[in-house]
Design a protein around this motif. Structure first.
Motif, PDB file in Angstrom:
ATOM      1  N   SER A 116       0.826  -1.205   0.000  1.00  7.71           N
ATOM      2  CA  SER A 116       0.000   0.000   0.000  1.00  7.71           C
ATOM      3  C   SER A 116       0.864   1.260   0.000  1.00  7.71           C
ATOM      4  CB  SER A 116      -0.923  -0.014   1.214  1.00  7.71           C
ATOM      5  OG  SER A 116      -1.716   1.146   1.262  1.00  7.71           O
ATOM      6  N   GLY A 117       1.867   1.295   0.857  1.00  7.91           N
ATOM      7  CA  GLY A 117       2.699   2.486   0.952  1.00  7.91           C
ATOM      8  C   GLY A 117       3.615   2.679  -0.239  1.00  7.91           C
ATOM      9  N   TYR A 118       4.098   1.597  -0.840  1.00  8.49           N
ATOM     10  CA  TYR A 118       5.055   1.725  -1.934  1.00  8.49           C
ATOM     11  C   TYR A 118       4.378   2.092  -3.252  1.00  8.49           C
ATOM     12  CZ  TYR A 118       8.930   0.640  -5.059  1.00  8.49           C
ATOM     13  OH  TYR A 118       9.919   0.715  -6.018  1.00  8.49           O
ATOM     14  N   TYR A 119       3.268   1.443  -3.557  1.00  5.78           N
ATOM     15  CA  TYR A 119       2.645   1.661  -4.872  1.00  5.78           C
ATOM     16  C   TYR A 119       1.638   2.806  -4.874  1.00  5.78           C
ATOM     17  CZ  TYR A 119       4.801  -2.651  -6.487  1.00  5.78           C
ATOM     18  OH  TYR A 119       5.713  -3.607  -6.838  1.00  5.78           O
ATOM     19  N   GLY A 120       0.960   3.023  -3.754  1.00  8.92           N
ATOM     20  CA  GLY A 120       0.000   4.126  -3.696  1.00  8.92           C
ATOM     21  C   GLY A 120      -1.146   3.944  -4.681  1.00  8.92           C
ATOM     22  N   GLY A 121      -1.834   5.039  -4.996  1.00  3.36           N
ATOM     23  CA  GLY A 121      -2.890   5.023  -6.001  1.00  3.36           C
ATOM     24  C   GLY A 121      -4.008   4.059  -5.691  1.00  3.36           C
ATOM     25  N   ARG A 122      -4.457   3.341  -6.714  1.00  4.52           N
ATOM     26  CA  ARG A 122      -5.595   2.424  -6.551  1.00  4.52           C
ATOM     27  C   ARG A 122      -5.261   1.280  -5.607  1.00  4.52           C
ATOM     28  NH1 ARG A 122      -7.835   1.730 -12.802  1.00  4.52           N
ATOM     29  NH2 ARG A 122      -8.477   3.918 -13.087  1.00  4.52           N
ATOM     30  N   ILE A 123      -4.033   0.785  -5.679  1.00  6.07           N
ATOM     31  CA  ILE A 123      -3.645  -0.307  -4.786  1.00  6.07           C
ATOM     32  C   ILE A 123      -3.728   0.150  -3.334  1.00  6.07           C
ATOM     33  CG2 ILE A 123      -1.706  -1.768  -4.073  1.00  6.07           C
ATOM     34  CD1 ILE A 123      -0.823  -1.877  -6.967  1.00  6.07           C
ATOM     35  N   ASP A 124      -3.243   1.344  -3.071  1.00  9.04           N
ATOM     36  CA  ASP A 124      -3.292   1.891  -1.716  1.00  9.04           C
ATOM     37  C   ASP A 124      -4.729   2.043  -1.252  1.00  9.04           C
ATOM     38  OD1 ASP A 124      -2.559   3.097   0.684  1.00  9.04           O
ATOM     39  OD2 ASP A 124      -2.534   5.104  -0.205  1.00  9.04           O
ATOM     40  N   ARG A 125      -5.580   2.599  -2.095  1.00 12.60           N
ATOM     41  CA  ARG A 125      -6.980   2.802  -1.698  1.00 12.60           C
ATOM     42  C   ARG A 125      -7.686   1.478  -1.442  1.00 12.60           C
ATOM     43  NH1 ARG A 125      -6.445   6.896  -5.642  1.00 12.60           N
ATOM     44  NH2 ARG A 125      -7.305   5.550  -7.263  1.00 12.60           N
ATOM     45  N   ALA A 126      -7.453   0.493  -2.306  1.00  9.98           N
ATOM     46  CA  ALA A 126      -8.118  -0.802  -2.142  1.00  9.98           C
ATOM     47  C   ALA A 126      -7.662  -1.501  -0.857  1.00  9.98           C
ATOM     48  CB  ALA A 126      -7.835  -1.689  -3.355  1.00  9.98           C
ATOM     49  N   LEU A 127      -6.351  -1.500  -0.614  1.00  5.34           N
ATOM     50  CA  LEU A 127      -5.835  -2.184   0.568  1.00  5.34           C
ATOM     51  C   LEU A 127      -6.223  -1.458   1.848  1.00  5.34           C
ATOM     52  CD1 LEU A 127      -2.273  -3.237  -0.674  1.00  5.34           C
ATOM     53  CD2 LEU A 127      -4.304  -4.668  -0.411  1.00  5.34           C
ATOM     54  N   MET A 128      -6.278  -0.138   1.812  1.00  7.38           N
ATOM     55  CA  MET A 128      -6.690   0.604   2.997  1.00  7.38           C
ATOM     56  C   MET A 128      -8.177   0.418   3.291  1.00  7.38           C
ATOM     57  SD  MET A 128      -4.232   1.900   4.689  1.00  7.38           S
ATOM     58  CE  MET A 128      -3.449   0.305   4.299  1.00  7.38           C
ATOM     59  N   ARG A 129      -9.002   0.265   2.241  1.00  5.38           N
ATOM     60  CA  ARG A 129     -10.412  -0.034   2.495  1.00  5.38           C
ATOM     61  C   ARG A 129     -10.551  -1.399   3.158  1.00  5.38           C
ATOM     62  NH1 ARG A 129      -9.956   4.306   0.525  1.00  5.38           N
ATOM     63  NH2 ARG A 129      -9.334   4.531   2.693  1.00  5.38           N
ATOM     64  N   LEU A 130      -9.738  -2.361   2.709  1.00  7.35           N
ATOM     65  CA  LEU A 130      -9.756  -3.686   3.340  1.00  7.35           C
ATOM     66  C   LEU A 130      -9.305  -3.587   4.795  1.00  7.35           C
ATOM     67  CD1 LEU A 130     -10.011  -6.788   3.134  1.00  7.35           C
ATOM     68  CD2 LEU A 130      -7.623  -6.826   2.376  1.00  7.35           C
ATOM     69  N   THR A 131      -8.278  -2.803   5.049  1.00 12.93           N
ATOM     70  CA  THR A 131      -7.787  -2.620   6.417  1.00 12.93           C
ATOM     71  C   THR A 131      -8.854  -1.967   7.286  1.00 12.93           C
ATOM     72  OG1 THR A 131      -5.528  -2.372   5.576  1.00 12.93           O
ATOM     73  CG2 THR A 131      -5.962  -1.578   7.806  1.00 12.93           C
TER      74      THR A 131
END
Length: 293
Positions: A116-131
């Motif tokens: 999440s922290g390295y790639y940011g963008g959509r990956i970050d948003r998706a993983l943070m919603r899961l978190t």
């Protein structure tokens, strides 16, 4: 003559004193935590030697109190099972569940936080919603539901605790990776064409380990408490002895024979206290900068 204050330590002793372990041992609380944890590890390691046989076997008369018989130093429970044997063997179960559950949480939390922290963008948003989804559900209730569905056993309890305890760690790792992602070392590696995996595992995560190490001790303590709570509620593995299960069984006679529940309860308190003291000491050592040597 040289005054005592100006006498320098020999190089090996000075290096040890200034090392992370030396600084950790100079903190009384951390040293106490290490001693207590070493004692619990010793209990788990020597349980079979000191108390051979199945701790769930009926070994003596029911409800012997500490000191009633030399053979049972801590007494027996309602079924005549040796409390000392149960506490020593229970240390093995609690440490196993706590350690493996913490490892599962570390793998999931570090993986999600780093991506999440390295790639940011959509990956970050998706993983943070899961978190956030995992954070909205109380971890103990989530663990309780999983264990009830999967049937209580050491494996299912360990997996359930690990799966439900990673969200806070993921956010912590994400924040560290975001900070280190723009560091000169990481940017230089990107310019030189290093792969993302190499940058993450060799340049970013090693520099983000300080808060992770501290969190690991807290995760182990939390896992031990969660397992004890599940066993107290009757959702522990019935084929092994655990501290929480002993406390749960002892509540039936807590008014007449409080030692049956109190002694394993003290073991839980000591284990959690040791891990928290060690975590505080590690936090002080790893976060201290510019300390005088």
């Amino acid at each position: 003559m040289t005054s005592p204050d100006t006498v320098s330590l020999p190089a090996p002793r000075r290096e040890f004193r200034d090392s992370g372990i030396g600084r950790l041992l100079r903190r009384p609380s951390a040293l106490l935590g290490l001693i207590l944890l070493a004692g619990i590890l010793g209990m788990a390691g020597f349980a079979d030697l000191l108390f051979p046989g199945d701790p769930l076997d009926m070994a003596g008369s029911p409800l012997l109190r500490p000191g009633d018989e030399a053979e049972f130093l801590l007494g027996t429970d309602m079924m005549g099972r040796d409390l000392a044997s149960g506490i020593f063997h229970g240390a093995r179960v609690s440490l196993l569940i706590g350690g493996v559950a913490a490892l599962v949480s570390l793998v999931i939390g570090i993986g999600i936080g780093a991506l999440s922290g390295y790639y940011g963008g959509r990956i970050d948003r998706a993983l943070m919603r899961l978190t956030e989804l995992f954070q909205t559900i109380p971890p103990f209730l989530f663990t309780l539901a999983l264990v009830a569905i999967l049937q209580p056993s050491v494996a299912t309890i360990t997996a359930a605790i690990g799966i439900t305890s990673w969200s806070g760690l993921a956010r912590l790792v994400r924040a560290e990776v975001l900070r280190l992602r723009n560091s000169e070392l990481a940017q230089a590696s990107i310019i030189l064409g290093a792969s993302d995996a190499r940058i993450i595992f060799l340049h970013i995560l090693p520099n983000a380990l300080a808060p992770v190490i501290v969190s690991a001790s807290i995760l182990v303590a939390t896992a031990i408490l969660t397992e004890s709570s599940l066993s107290f509620l009757g959702l522990g593995d019935p084929n092994v002895v655990s501290w929480g299960g002993m406390v749960g069984a002892g509540r039936e006679v807590v008014r007449t024979d409080p030692h049956v529940a109190a002694l394993p309860g003290v073991a839980i308190v000591i284990a959690v206290l040791a891990l928290n003291l060690l975590g505080d000491g590690l936090n002080d050592v790893l976060n201290s900068k510019g300390e005088r040597r």
